[in-house]
Scaffold this motif. Sequence first.
Motif, mmCIF file in Angstrom:
data_model
loop_
_atom_site.group_PDB
_atom_site.id
_atom_site.type_symbol
_atom_site.label_atom_id
_atom_site.label_comp_id
_atom_site.label_asym_id
_atom_site.label_seq_id
_atom_site.Cartn_x
_atom_site.Cartn_y
_atom_site.Cartn_z
ATOM 1 N N TRP A 143 0.842 -1.213 0.000
ATOM 2 C CA TRP A 143 0.000 0.000 0.000
ATOM 3 C C TRP A 143 0.876 1.262 0.000
ATOM 4 O O TRP A 143 0.578 2.231 -0.677
ATOM 5 N N ARG A 144 1.956 1.190 0.778
ATOM 6 C CA ARG A 144 2.868 2.334 0.849
ATOM 7 C C ARG A 144 3.360 2.719 -0.551
ATOM 8 O O ARG A 144 3.404 3.895 -0.919
ATOM 9 N N GLU A 145 3.715 1.700 -1.329
ATOM 10 C CA GLU A 145 4.198 1.952 -2.692
ATOM 11 C C GLU A 145 3.083 2.475 -3.594
ATOM 12 O O GLU A 145 3.310 3.344 -4.434
ATOM 13 N N LEU A 146 1.879 1.964 -3.390
ATOM 14 C CA LEU A 146 0.768 2.299 -4.287
ATOM 15 C C LEU A 146 0.215 3.701 -4.059
ATOM 16 O O LEU A 146 -0.299 4.320 -4.996
ATOM 17 N N ILE A 147 0.285 4.206 -2.825
ATOM 18 C CA ILE A 147 -0.418 5.461 -2.534
ATOM 19 C C ILE A 147 0.507 6.680 -2.475
ATOM 20 O O ILE A 147 0.059 7.804 -2.228
ATOM 21 N N GLY A 148 1.786 6.453 -2.696
ATOM 22 C CA GLY A 148 2.695 7.596 -2.764
ATOM 23 C C GLY A 148 2.761 8.380 -1.464
ATOM 24 O O GLY A 148 3.009 7.822 -0.402
ATOM 25 N N GLU A 149 2.489 9.687 -1.560
ATOM 26 C CA GLU A 149 2.635 10.575 -0.406
ATOM 27 C C GLU A 149 1.423 10.576 0.519
ATOM 28 O O GLU A 149 1.449 11.177 1.588
ATOM 29 N N THR A 150 0.322 9.937 0.115
ATOM 30 C CA THR A 150 -0.871 9.924 0.964
ATOM 31 C C THR A 150 -0.566 9.212 2.281
ATOM 32 O O THR A 150 -0.004 8.113 2.265
ATOM 33 N N PRO A 151 -0.901 9.830 3.429
ATOM 34 C CA PRO A 151 -0.638 9.163 4.710
ATOM 35 C C PRO A 151 -1.338 7.803 4.804
ATOM 36 O O PRO A 151 -2.467 7.642 4.332
ATOM 37 N N LEU A 152 -0.638 6.837 5.406
ATOM 38 C CA LEU A 152 -1.136 5.468 5.534
ATOM 39 C C LEU A 152 -1.336 5.108 7.001
ATOM 40 O O LEU A 152 -0.408 5.227 7.806
ATOM 41 N N VAL A 153 -2.551 4.675 7.327
ATOM 42 C CA VAL A 153 -2.913 4.294 8.695
ATOM 43 C C VAL A 153 -3.034 2.777 8.786
ATOM 44 O O VAL A 153 -3.752 2.157 8.005
ATOM 45 N N ALA A 154 -2.329 2.189 9.754
ATOM 46 C CA ALA A 154 -2.463 0.755 10.033
ATOM 47 C C ALA A 154 -3.474 0.572 11.152
ATOM 48 O O ALA A 154 -3.372 1.213 12.203
ATOM 49 N N ILE A 155 -4.453 -0.303 10.948
ATOM 50 C CA ILE A 155 -5.483 -0.533 11.957
ATOM 51 C C ILE A 155 -5.807 -2.016 12.042
ATOM 52 O O ILE A 155 -5.665 -2.752 11.062
#
Length: 198
Positions: A143-155
Amino acid sequence: MTLDRFYPIFDSADWIERLVPLGIKLVQLRIKDAAPDVLRDNIQRAKRVCAQHGCTLIINDYWQAAIEAGCDYIHLGQEDLDDADIPAIRAAKLRLGISTHDKAELKRAMALAPDYIALGPIYPTILKKMKWHEQGLAKLSTWRELIGETPLVAIGGMSVDRAQGAFDAGADVVAAVTDITLNPSPEDRVRAWLRVTR
């Protein structure tokens, strides 16, 4: 706007009033099936304490109530997106976080230019019955690679001990629910979270 790395999620303003003063800077109010007056009361109380403590408040699901209350951030699940009026949400200048579980949902979410993407459950969770099995840390990295600069939340199934692994896999933010509310000392647990995320 940079999101804090620690993102607890509570089902009432009682929890928010109790724990935000400890130093929480990002919190979600996730109430399910509340009467409108109960919902309004919880949002107003949560807003008040978050304003006092410089904490960003995110309202889950109830985007109309969030707009009416003058909130500035909402979180929507995939089912919520089916009914949400995205133009109205944008017109109200609400920031938007979106839950995702697979690539089709991620594509749908990214088309809305969200302010963050959540992926879960990373680990098995007792919070709710889900059709999704644990996603695992490797998927966070994808997901980190796919979404670029968009913040990523792990839940999902996140704990103090698991937080660093999620950060290492690419998460910007780790969300916690039952790890705090089911702890014998929620205050001590929040302090432990603050230590590992600051």
